[in-house]
Design a protein around this motif. Structure first.
Motif, PDB file in Angstrom:
ATOM      1  N   UNK A   1       0.842  -1.302   0.048  1.00 38.73           N
ATOM      2  CA  UNK A   1      -0.027  -0.020   0.004  1.00 38.73           C
ATOM      3  C   UNK A   1       1.004   1.231   0.083  1.00 38.73           C
ATOM      4  N   UNK A   2       0.602   1.948  -0.912  1.00 44.14           N
ATOM      5  CA  UNK A   2       1.644   3.497  -1.073  1.00 44.14           C
ATOM      6  C   UNK A   2       0.525   4.494  -0.583  1.00 44.14           C
ATOM      7  N   UNK A   3      -0.321   4.477   0.184  1.00 44.23           N
ATOM      8  CA  UNK A   3      -1.039   5.448   0.773  1.00 44.23           C
ATOM      9  C   UNK A   3      -0.612   5.958   2.048  1.00 44.23           C
ATOM     10  N   UNK A   4      -0.814   7.069   2.317  1.00 46.39           N
ATOM     11  CA  UNK A   4      -0.920   7.528   3.749  1.00 46.39           C
ATOM     12  C   UNK A   4      -1.565   8.709   4.316  1.00 46.39           C
ATOM     13  N   UNK A   5      -1.877   8.994   5.453  1.00 49.02           N
ATOM     14  CA  UNK A   5      -2.970   9.786   5.990  1.00 49.02           C
ATOM     15  C   UNK A   5      -2.206  11.132   6.363  1.00 49.02           C
ATOM     16  N   UNK A   6      -2.518  12.246   5.487  1.00 45.82           N
ATOM     17  CA  UNK A   6      -2.096  13.662   5.956  1.00 45.82           C
ATOM     18  C   UNK A   6      -2.522  14.051   7.219  1.00 45.82           C
ATOM     19  N   UNK A   7      -1.815  15.050   7.680  1.00 49.84           N
ATOM     20  CA  UNK A   7      -2.279  15.618   9.155  1.00 49.84           C
ATOM     21  C   UNK A   7      -4.100  16.351   9.017  1.00 49.84           C
ATOM     22  N   UNK A   8      -4.061  16.741   7.597  1.00 49.22           N
ATOM     23  CA  UNK A   8      -5.552  16.978   7.690  1.00 49.22           C
ATOM     24  C   UNK A   8      -6.747  16.040   7.386  1.00 49.22           C
ATOM     25  N   UNK A   9      -6.104  14.961   7.618  1.00 50.47           N
ATOM     26  CA  UNK A   9      -6.874  13.563   7.499  1.00 50.47           C
ATOM     27  C   UNK A   9      -7.252  13.059   6.048  1.00 50.47           C
ATOM     28  N   UNK A  10      -7.031  13.752   4.972  1.00 51.07           N
ATOM     29  CA  UNK A  10      -7.168  13.298   3.496  1.00 51.07           C
ATOM     30  C   UNK A  10      -5.783  12.108   3.173  1.00 51.07           C
ATOM     31  N   UNK A  11      -6.009  11.607   2.022  1.00 47.37           N
ATOM     32  CA  UNK A  11      -4.977  10.518   1.617  1.00 47.37           C
ATOM     33  C   UNK A  11      -4.100  10.936   0.715  1.00 47.37           C
ATOM     34  N   UNK A  12      -2.900  10.565   1.030  1.00 44.21           N
ATOM     35  CA  UNK A  12      -1.766  11.068   0.039  1.00 44.21           C
ATOM     36  C   UNK A  12      -1.164   9.731  -0.599  1.00 44.21           C
ATOM     37  N   UNK A  13      -0.525   9.840  -1.566  1.00 45.05           N
ATOM     38  CA  UNK A  13       0.031   8.414  -2.197  1.00 45.05           C
ATOM     39  C   UNK A  13       1.647   8.975  -2.512  1.00 45.05           C
ATOM     40  N   UNK A  14       2.335   7.942  -2.075  1.00 46.90           N
ATOM     41  CA  UNK A  14       3.744   8.103  -2.189  1.00 46.90           C
ATOM     42  C   UNK A  14       4.329   8.410  -3.863  1.00 46.90           C
ATOM     43  N   UNK A  15       4.881   9.415  -4.104  1.00 47.24           N
ATOM     44  CA  UNK A  15       5.207   9.974  -5.436  1.00 47.24           C
ATOM     45  C   UNK A  15       6.435   8.805  -5.717  1.00 47.24           C
ATOM     46  N   UNK A  16       6.783   8.720  -6.993  1.00 46.32           N
ATOM     47  CA  UNK A  16       7.811   8.102  -7.732  1.00 46.32           C
ATOM     48  C   UNK A  16       9.099   9.203  -7.580  1.00 46.32           C
ATOM     49  N   UNK A  17      10.212   8.757  -7.124  1.00 49.55           N
ATOM     50  CA  UNK A  17      11.084   9.859  -6.963  1.00 49.55           C
ATOM     51  C   UNK A  17      12.260   9.319  -7.540  1.00 49.55           C
ATOM     52  N   UNK A  18      13.097  10.170  -8.642  1.00 52.02           N
ATOM     53  CA  UNK A  18      14.090   9.650  -9.202  1.00 52.02           C
ATOM     54  C   UNK A  18      15.578   9.728  -8.721  1.00 52.02           C
ATOM     55  N   UNK A  19      15.490  10.841  -7.959  1.00 49.73           N
ATOM     56  CA  UNK A  19      16.853  11.306  -7.249  1.00 49.73           C
ATOM     57  C   UNK A  19      17.092  11.624  -5.980  1.00 49.73           C
ATOM     58  N   UNK A  20      16.555  11.019  -5.105  1.00 49.30           N
ATOM     59  CA  UNK A  20      16.753  11.305  -3.868  1.00 49.30           C
ATOM     60  C   UNK A  20      18.137  10.859  -3.170  1.00 49.30           C
ATOM     61  N   UNK A  21      18.858   9.982  -3.959  1.00 49.92           N
ATOM     62  CA  UNK A  21      20.139   9.718  -3.433  1.00 49.92           C
ATOM     63  C   UNK A  21      21.131  10.369  -4.247  1.00 49.92           C
ATOM     64  N   UNK A  22      22.095  10.754  -3.565  1.00 52.49           N
ATOM     65  CA  UNK A  22      23.146  11.784  -3.908  1.00 52.49           C
ATOM     66  C   UNK A  22      23.679  11.108  -5.113  1.00 52.49           C
ATOM     67  N   UNK A  23      23.837  11.943  -6.206  1.00 53.13           N
ATOM     68  CA  UNK A  23      24.399  11.634  -7.474  1.00 53.13           C
ATOM     69  C   UNK A  23      23.700  10.432  -8.238  1.00 53.13           C
ATOM     70  N   UNK A  24      22.499  10.507  -8.038  1.00 50.10           N
ATOM     71  CA  UNK A  24      21.609   9.353  -8.736  1.00 50.10           C
ATOM     72  C   UNK A  24      22.265   7.952  -8.423  1.00 50.10           C
TER      73      UNK A  24
END
Ligand code: UDP
Length: 485
Positions: A251-274
């Motif tokens: 499951x990629x969903x999470x609950x935001x502080x305002x109670x709504x649902x969010x989905x984890x985005x695809x991230x390409x470059x979170x690690x240094x230097x790719x």
């Protein structure tokens, strides 16, 4: 000097959380006490507001703490509000200098003289102008950290009860701490009451004043701390590109502080230097921190890689911090991340393959919290090798997730971990041999790691949930406010 006249303070939205949620985790006795605290607070605040003012709505422990605690305040029926200072980079460089000094180090080495006082007072005077339109006599204002101390006198003049809370401090004073406090003292002294995280942090000149020692707490239901099962943790980290080698099946969903649902985005470059992420089955050693020299991310990297041949072959290190443009009150961030990146670049290939620097986006703070949650849960071991630490919420967060934590025996960390029982302490955080030795011990003795992890969760349940914190607030406020009315 550019004197500003119109500050635009940010009003941070608070989403109420019912106290019943927290009570569901507590013993009947503690749940009853929590109900009593809420009832007293409602009476005390009838017709009044509880203001909190700090320097940032995101990034770092104070924002984290306020997000959880103020939601419960609102949920308890108290008119609780949160404002963030409006200030420029020059002000934040100055207050970071003061912060570093209070922690006993020079920081950028700049002066704290009369020009700095003028700058500090001018910025806070413009914020005060806006505040006096909102704060009414009899309200309570809780001001957080050195950035806000210059508001105390003006708010008291407005008839508010003002408490100043310091989240920082150092066990033993030195010339720098003296210098930092000398700058702050005239601003701090007029407050009605004070809160520190440890007794040792209280400067001598405040010793006979109304002071309460209140360590921070975590919210077990926030996106940062909510329970997640293994499949979900794995899916989140694969999706975000922080772990390799498997499909995101959970499951990629999470609950935001305002109670709504969010989905984890695809991230390409979170690690240094790719750089490629660690394999999914690697045992991760993780430190999560702002990029601040006092967190010693560089020392963790050095300590791990210097003794790499002795580290079990399936272990990897990940240093995790915020994307540096996301934390406005911390001007050092970009510099420290660049230093760590440089050190990582210089490593031989085989050491680079085993170590990872992650900068998590701050454009979506709820997703950021969910990623940190997943990383702390995925970690085999969590490290907090700070050189100075006011409290170190990252330690409690990891302990709540039943992770074994290795952390420096300094500041508030000592109040969280009992060495050998619910965590492992490093007597001298600058001793990289001791650090590596403790790491190897915990990585090879799996029974010890599991036993410490279980005790860690129990410790947080006992001491570091919001009910204890709210009841301490309640006692201080009753003492200050009812005496006056
Ligand atoms: N944190 C985060 N994302 C990051 C790095 C840190 O959410 O990329 C959070 C961390 O989980 C913790 C807070 O920032 O809640 C840091 O608080 P702590 O008391 O450990 O240190 P501080 O930053 O206040 O010195």
């Amino acid at each position: 000097m550019n004197i500003r006249h119109n500050a635009l303070m940010r009003n941070v939205e608070i989403h109420p959380t019912k106290l019943g949620r927290l009570a569901s985790l507590l013993s009947p006795d503690r749940a009853f006490q929590l109900g009593q605290t809420a009832e007293r607070a409602r009476l005390l605040f009838a017709g009044h507001t509880m203001w909190n003012i700090n320097a940032t709505a995101q990034g770092g422990g104070v924002a984290e703490l306020l997000t959880g605690l103020l939601a419960y305040g609102r949920g308890a029926g108290v008119d609780t509000r949160w404002l963030v200072l409006d200030a420029d980079p020059e002000f934040f460089s100055l207050t970071k200098r003061i912060h570093n000094n209070i922690h006993g180090v020079p920081g950028d080495g700049g002066p704290l003289g009369s020009a700095e006082r003028r700058r500090y007072e001018a910025v806070l005077a413009s914020n005060l102008t806006e505040l006096t339109r909102q704060v009414r006599p009899g309200d309570v204002v809780l001001l957080h950290d050195p950035q806000t101390a210059g508001l105390i006198e003006g708010l008291r003049g407005r008839g508010a009860h003002v408490i100043w809370r310091s989240h920082i401090g150092r066990d033993e004073s030195n010339d720098y701490t003296e210098r930092g406090w000398e700058f702050l003292r005239p601003y701090v002294e007029p407050a009605d009451g004070f809160i520190f995280s440890r007794r040792k942090f209280v400067p001598d000149w405040l010793s006979d004043r109304t002071t309460q020692i209140i360590p921070p707490s975590i919210d077990p239901f926030s996106a940062k701390n909510l329970d997640l099962d293994d499949a979900r943790v794995r899916a989140v980290l694969v999706r975000a590109g922080l772990v390799a080698n498997s499909e995101p099946v959970g499951d990629l969903s999470f609950v935001r502080r305002d109670g709504t649902a969010g989905l984890v985005r695809k991230h390409e470059n979170l690690l240094l230097d790719g750089a490629p992420p660690p394999p999914a089955d690697a045992r991760l050693v993780v430190q999560v921190s702002r990029w601040d020299r006092l967190k010693d991310m560089a020392g963790v990297l050095r300590g791990f890689t210097d003794r790499l041949p002795e580290m079990p072959a399936d272990t990897h290190l990940m240093l995790v911090g915020p994307a540096v443009e996301g934390v406005s009150d911390d001007p050092e961030g970009a510099e420290v991340l660049a230093e760590c990146a440089e050190m990582w670049q210089q490593l031989p290939d085989h050491a680079r393959d085993r170590t990872h620097l992650a900068a998590l986006p701050m454009d979506d703070v709820d997703e950021n919290a969910h990623l940190v949650n997943a990383l702390q849960r995925h970690a085999y071991l969590v490290v907090q090798k700070s050189l100075v630490e006011g409290f170190g919420l990252t330690v409690t967060e990891a302990m709540w997730k039943a992770r074994p934590v290795i952390a420096s025996a300094i500041g508030g960390i000592q109040d969280q971990i009992t060495d050998g029982q619910d965590g492992l302490l490093l007597d001298d955080p600058t001793d990289l041999d001791q650090f590596a030795h403790t790491l190897i011990q915990a990585l090879t003795d799996e029974d010890l790691a599991a036993q410490i992890g279980a005790a860690a969760r129990a410790r947080v349940q006992d001491r570091f949930l919001g009910d204890r914190h709210l009841s301490q607030y309640g006692k201080l406020l009753v003492a200050l406010v009812s005496a006056d009315r």
